[in-house]
Write a protein that holds these residues in place. Structure first.
Motif, PDB file in Angstrom:
ATOM      1  N   PHE A  61      -2.254  17.885 -10.170  1.00 14.06           N
ATOM      2  CA  PHE A  61      -1.813  16.975 -11.231  1.00 14.06           C
ATOM      3  C   PHE A  61      -1.727  15.536 -10.718  1.00 14.06           C
ATOM      4  CE2 PHE A  61       1.557  14.462 -13.095  1.00 14.06           C
ATOM      5  CZ  PHE A  61       1.137  14.406 -14.423  1.00 14.06           C
ATOM      6  N   LEU A  62      -1.121  15.339  -9.547  1.00 15.73           N
ATOM      7  CA  LEU A  62      -0.945  13.988  -9.021  1.00 15.73           C
ATOM      8  C   LEU A  62      -2.289  13.308  -8.744  1.00 15.73           C
ATOM      9  CD1 LEU A  62       2.059  14.672  -6.632  1.00 15.73           C
ATOM     10  CD2 LEU A  62       2.108  13.305  -8.736  1.00 15.73           C
ATOM     11  N   ILE A  63      -3.255  14.078  -8.255  1.00 20.12           N
ATOM     12  CA  ILE A  63      -4.605  13.521  -8.039  1.00 20.12           C
ATOM     13  C   ILE A  63      -5.201  13.074  -9.369  1.00 20.12           C
ATOM     14  CG2 ILE A  63      -6.976  14.101  -7.384  1.00 20.12           C
ATOM     15  CD1 ILE A  63      -5.733  15.996  -5.263  1.00 20.12           C
ATOM     16  N   ALA A  64      -5.108  13.953 -10.376  1.00 17.92           N
ATOM     17  CA  ALA A  64      -5.665  13.623 -11.694  1.00 17.92           C
ATOM     18  C   ALA A  64      -4.917  12.458 -12.334  1.00 17.92           C
ATOM     19  CB  ALA A  64      -5.605  14.852 -12.600  1.00 17.92           C
ATOM     20  N   PHE A  65      -3.610  12.403 -12.122  1.00 21.13           N
ATOM     21  CA  PHE A  65      -2.769  11.318 -12.649  1.00 21.13           C
ATOM     22  C   PHE A  65      -3.236   9.969 -12.093  1.00 21.13           C
ATOM     23  CE2 PHE A  65       0.932   8.606 -11.625  1.00 21.13           C
ATOM     24  CZ  PHE A  65       1.421   8.344 -12.901  1.00 21.13           C
ATOM     25  N   ARG A  66      -3.418   9.888 -10.782  1.00 12.79           N
ATOM     26  CA  ARG A  66      -3.863   8.629 -10.182  1.00 12.79           C
ATOM     27  C   ARG A  66      -5.319   8.314 -10.549  1.00 12.79           C
ATOM     28  NH1 ARG A  66       0.182   5.560 -10.093  1.00 12.79           N
ATOM     29  NH2 ARG A  66       1.836   6.081  -8.600  1.00 12.79           N
ATOM     30  N   ASP A  67      -6.166   9.340 -10.653  1.00 13.31           N
ATOM     31  CA  ASP A  67      -7.540   9.101 -11.073  1.00 13.31           C
ATOM     32  C   ASP A  67      -7.586   8.530 -12.497  1.00 13.31           C
ATOM     33  OD1 ASP A  67      -8.559   9.972  -8.691  1.00 13.31           O
ATOM     34  OD2 ASP A  67      -9.111  11.972  -9.414  1.00 13.31           O
ATOM     35  N   ARG A  68      -6.709   9.043 -13.371  1.00 13.80           N
ATOM     36  CA  ARG A  68      -6.705   8.620 -14.768  1.00 13.80           C
ATOM     37  C   ARG A  68      -6.114   7.215 -14.932  1.00 13.80           C
ATOM     38  NH1 ARG A  68      -6.277  11.516 -19.780  1.00 13.80           N
ATOM     39  NH2 ARG A  68      -7.440  13.109 -18.624  1.00 13.80           N
ATOM     40  N   PHE A  69      -4.996   6.947 -14.282  1.00 12.68           N
ATOM     41  CA  PHE A  69      -4.243   5.723 -14.567  1.00 12.68           C
ATOM     42  C   PHE A  69      -4.252   4.699 -13.435  1.00 12.68           C
ATOM     43  CE2 PHE A  69      -2.038   9.088 -17.075  1.00 12.68           C
ATOM     44  CZ  PHE A  69      -2.361   8.615 -18.337  1.00 12.68           C
ATOM     45  N   GLY A  70      -4.630   5.108 -12.227  1.00 15.04           N
ATOM     46  CA  GLY A  70      -4.595   4.185 -11.106  1.00 15.04           C
ATOM     47  C   GLY A  70      -3.206   3.617 -10.888  1.00 15.04           C
ATOM     48  N   ASP A  71      -3.140   2.332 -10.544  1.00 17.38           N
ATOM     49  CA  ASP A  71      -1.851   1.685 -10.311  1.00 17.38           C
ATOM     50  C   ASP A  71      -1.298   1.028 -11.567  1.00 17.38           C
ATOM     51  OD1 ASP A  71      -1.887   2.392  -7.634  1.00 17.38           O
ATOM     52  OD2 ASP A  71      -2.996   0.581  -7.048  1.00 17.38           O
ATOM     53  N   ALA A  72      -1.965   1.215 -12.702  1.00 17.67           N
ATOM     54  CA  ALA A  72      -1.486   0.617 -13.950  1.00 17.67           C
ATOM     55  C   ALA A  72      -0.239   1.333 -14.473  1.00 17.67           C
ATOM     56  CB  ALA A  72      -2.588   0.655 -15.010  1.00 17.67           C
ATOM     57  N   VAL A  73      -0.013   2.548 -13.983  1.00 15.21           N
ATOM     58  CA  VAL A  73       1.143   3.344 -14.402  1.00 15.21           C
ATOM     59  C   VAL A  73       1.985   3.656 -13.177  1.00 15.21           C
ATOM     60  CG1 VAL A  73       1.841   5.586 -15.317  1.00 15.21           C
ATOM     61  CG2 VAL A  73       0.001   4.301 -16.423  1.00 15.21           C
ATOM     62  N   GLN A  74       3.295   3.471 -13.295  1.00 15.53           N
ATOM     63  CA  GLN A  74       4.213   3.697 -12.185  1.00 15.53           C
ATOM     64  C   GLN A  74       4.715   5.139 -12.165  1.00 15.53           C
ATOM     65  OE1 GLN A  74       6.579   0.014 -13.470  1.00 15.53           O
ATOM     66  NE2 GLN A  74       7.066   0.179 -11.293  1.00 15.53           N
ATOM     67  N   ASP A  76      -2.363  22.917 -17.734  1.00 18.51           N
ATOM     68  CA  ASP A  76      -1.255  21.983 -17.961  1.00 18.51           C
ATOM     69  C   ASP A  76      -1.644  20.553 -17.625  1.00 18.51           C
ATOM     70  OD1 ASP A  76       0.506  23.884 -18.890  1.00 18.51           O
ATOM     71  OD2 ASP A  76       1.503  24.172 -16.947  1.00 18.51           O
ATOM     72  N   THR A  77      -2.451  20.372 -16.588  1.00 15.20           N
ATOM     73  CA  THR A  77      -2.753  19.014 -16.133  1.00 15.20           C
ATOM     74  C   THR A  77      -3.405  18.194 -17.229  1.00 15.20           C
ATOM     75  OG1 THR A  77      -2.904  19.578 -13.791  1.00 15.20           O
ATOM     76  CG2 THR A  77      -4.148  17.659 -14.533  1.00 15.20           C
ATOM     77  N   GLU A  78      -4.468  18.688 -17.828  1.00 14.48           N
ATOM     78  CA  GLU A  78      -5.155  17.912 -18.859  1.00 14.48           C
ATOM     79  C   GLU A  78      -4.278  17.759 -20.105  1.00 14.48           C
ATOM     80  OE1 GLU A  78      -7.642  15.303 -20.193  1.00 14.48           O
ATOM     81  OE2 GLU A  78      -7.878  16.247 -18.227  1.00 14.48           O
ATOM     82  N   ARG A  79      -3.502  18.785 -20.424  1.00 14.43           N
ATOM     83  CA  ARG A  79      -2.601  18.686 -21.589  1.00 14.43           C
ATOM     84  C   ARG A  79      -1.560  17.599 -21.363  1.00 14.43           C
ATOM     85  NH1 ARG A  79       2.017  21.634 -23.216  1.00 14.43           N
ATOM     86  NH2 ARG A  79       1.894  22.936 -21.360  1.00 14.43           N
ATOM     87  N   TYR A  80      -0.965  17.566 -20.185  1.00 14.71           N
ATOM     88  CA  TYR A  80       0.036  16.546 -19.877  1.00 14.71           C
ATOM     89  C   TYR A  80      -0.580  15.149 -19.895  1.00 14.71           C
ATOM     90  CZ  TYR A  80       3.170  20.273 -18.171  1.00 14.71           C
ATOM     91  OH  TYR A  80       3.973  21.373 -18.055  1.00 14.71           O
ATOM     92  N   LEU A  81      -1.751  15.010 -19.275  1.00 18.04           N
ATOM     93  CA  LEU A  81      -2.399  13.700 -19.250  1.00 18.04           C
ATOM     94  C   LEU A  81      -2.754  13.241 -20.665  1.00 18.04           C
ATOM     95  CD1 LEU A  81      -4.748  14.115 -16.163  1.00 18.04           C
ATOM     96  CD2 LEU A  81      -2.622  12.815 -16.269  1.00 18.04           C
ATOM     97  N   GLY A  82      -3.020  14.195 -21.553  1.00 17.87           N
ATOM     98  CA  GLY A  82      -3.340  13.844 -22.936  1.00 17.87           C
ATOM     99  C   GLY A  82      -2.177  13.171 -23.643  1.00 17.87           C
ATOM    100  N   TYR A  83      -0.974  13.756 -23.520  1.00 12.63           N
ATOM    101  CA  TYR A  83       0.146  13.090 -24.203  1.00 12.63           C
ATOM    102  C   TYR A  83       0.627  11.874 -23.423  1.00 12.63           C
ATOM    103  CZ  TYR A  83       3.932  15.487 -21.515  1.00 12.63           C
ATOM    104  OH  TYR A  83       4.800  15.938 -20.547  1.00 12.63           O
ATOM    105  N   MET A  84       0.347  11.823 -22.118  1.00 12.40           N
ATOM    106  CA  MET A  84       0.646  10.599 -21.374  1.00 12.40           C
ATOM    107  C   MET A  84      -0.263   9.456 -21.834  1.00 12.40           C
ATOM    108  SD  MET A  84       1.311  12.254 -17.592  1.00 12.40           S
ATOM    109  CE  MET A  84       1.719  10.718 -16.753  1.00 12.40           C
ATOM    110  N   ASP A  85      -1.520   9.755 -22.174  1.00  7.37           N
ATOM    111  CA  ASP A  85      -2.406   8.737 -22.752  1.00  7.37           C
ATOM    112  C   ASP A  85      -1.778   8.127 -23.997  1.00  7.37           C
ATOM    113  OD1 ASP A  85      -4.583   8.682 -20.991  1.00  7.37           O
ATOM    114  OD2 ASP A  85      -5.561  10.391 -21.982  1.00  7.37           O
TER     115      ASP A  85
END
Length: 398
Positions: free
Chosen positions: A192-205, A159-168
């Motif tokens: 998921f939260l670790i991957a979310f911050r790794d992917r987007f950093g602080d650019a996404v709230q 789920d994590t990578e799938r979710y991050l894909g549509y979030m991209d």
């Protein structure tokens, strides 16, 4: 009264009720069920309403034919201009909605039916006057407001990578604020939260972690302490649905605001007395715009913050939330109505507009939308299909 309306009549009477059940797909592949309401009138105006995203009722889904007959009882022959009288009739048939309900989610079949019927009444009035619904509620104070996109629980590794894909994809469209549902598996949530911050950093709230009212306040506190490093503004529905004392204890121990959905006046008063919340999370699904506006007034009197909530409506229902959001004095946090971004299908000729993280208030008469009968016909389907993908925490999601 001597005044006449745009068509030269003192009243506009409801002459017909049409209710269509349909299913729409989300970006995730999950499917949601809705009922689209059309109220015809003796003035030739058709009012549109929506009973939205009713999948949370799979074990006790409303019978569409019974709903249609019930709407006929409260609507046929009635003057569309009399919103207050409409709610008195609705409360006579469904006495639990708005006044006494204390639920999660913050709505019931009764309150959603009430909201859908009221939408259609307001749509008729606005079209009769040639003015947007927000002018019937007090006049707009803003042309748009900030929104937040929901991300449901990661239930398994994939789920994590799938979710991050549509979030991209969403971030590329300018959507940079999300809220995340937690609680099915906290280990997966943290991954998921670790991957979310790794992917987007602080650019996404990350606006909120939503606990959906499923946990004891002490467990929520433990998870808050563990997850606060990932950065968020709110804890949403953090405790068991009626544990307002526990919610007040949690509120004393965290550094972010506590937000809770409000389903009734009685529930709101209990939260105020207990000192349980910082933010009232208010949706038209608690019984319509007329009723929900009372909750904003109550929050203002109690010195609490507010945001516009949702059950994720299509464009018709999202428009009702938008018109309410246009007129209330303050919106302290970004709202949640993003159905037209979330669904890949809709039933109107042109969907409600967003610009990045801002929902644009519609300005056409009534709710502001025209039904596309071809799209409606293409999406017609039963309300319940048990084996289809769904978005809820307790369903199998594919």
């Amino acid at each position: 009264m001597n005044d006449t309306y745009a068509d030269g009549k003192d009243i506009i009477r409801i002459t017909g009720v049409k209710l269509t059940t349909l299913q729409t797909r989300r970006r995730t592949g999950a499917v949601s069920s809705h009922m689209i309401l059309e109220l015809s009138t003796d003035a030739g105006i058709v009012g549109l309403g929506e009973i939205s995203d009713v999948d949370c009722y799979r074990m006790y889904m409303p019978d569409p034919e019974a709903v249609r007959v019930g709407i006929e009882k409260v609507a046929l022959g009635q003057n569309a201009f009399e919103i207050a009288a409409l709610h008195e009739r609705l409360l006579a048939y469904m006495p639990s909605y708005f006044r006494y309900a204390n639920t999660y989610p913050p709505f019931t079949p009764a309150s959603q039916i009430a909201a859908g019927v009221e939408m259609a009444f307001y749509d008729i009035i606005g079209k009769a006057f040639g003015t947007p619904v927000y002018n019937l509620l007090g006049g707009k104070q803003r042309d748009d407001f900030e929104i937040t996109y929901p991300v449901f629980q990661a239930k398994k590794e994939s789920d994590t990578e799938r979710y991050l894909g549509y979030m991209d994809e969403l971030v590329a469209e300018g959507v940079t604020r999300f809220r995340y549902y937690v609680g099915v598996d906290f280990e997966q949530d943290e991954k998921f939260l670790i991957a979310f911050r790794d992917r987007f950093g602080d650019a996404v709230q990350l606006k909120a972690l939503d606990f959906q009212g499923h946990h004891h306040w002490k467990e929520t506190l433990r998870i808050y302490d563990r997850f606060k490093q990932y950065g968020f503004e709110l804890l949403e529905s953090p405790c068991w649905a009626e544990d307002y004392e526990g919610m007040a204890e949690l509120r004393k121990r965290v550094e972010v605001d506590i937000s809770e959905h409000i389903s009734s006046l009685a529930q709101a008063m209990r939260m105020i007395r207990a000192g349980a919340v910082d933010v009232f999370n208010i949706t038209i699904q608690s019984g319509g715009m007329y009723q929900a506006k009372k909750l904003f007034d109550l929050a203002e009197a109690a010195g609490l913050k507010c945001l516009i909530s949702t059950t994720q409506e299509l464009s018709i229902g999202t428009a009702a939330n938008a018109h309410l959001g246009a007129v209330v004095p303050q919106l302290h946090y970004a709202g949640d109505p993003v159905g037209p971004l979330l669904y890949v299908e809709d039933v109107v000729t042109e969907t409600l507009k967003y610009e990045g993280t801002r929902l644009i208030i519609p300005t056409a008469p009534g709710l502001g939308f025209t039904l596309d009968q071809d799209k409606l016909e293409a999406l017609k389907a039963p309300l319940v299909e048990w084996d289809r993908p769904a978005h809820g925490a307790n369903y199998v999601s594919q």
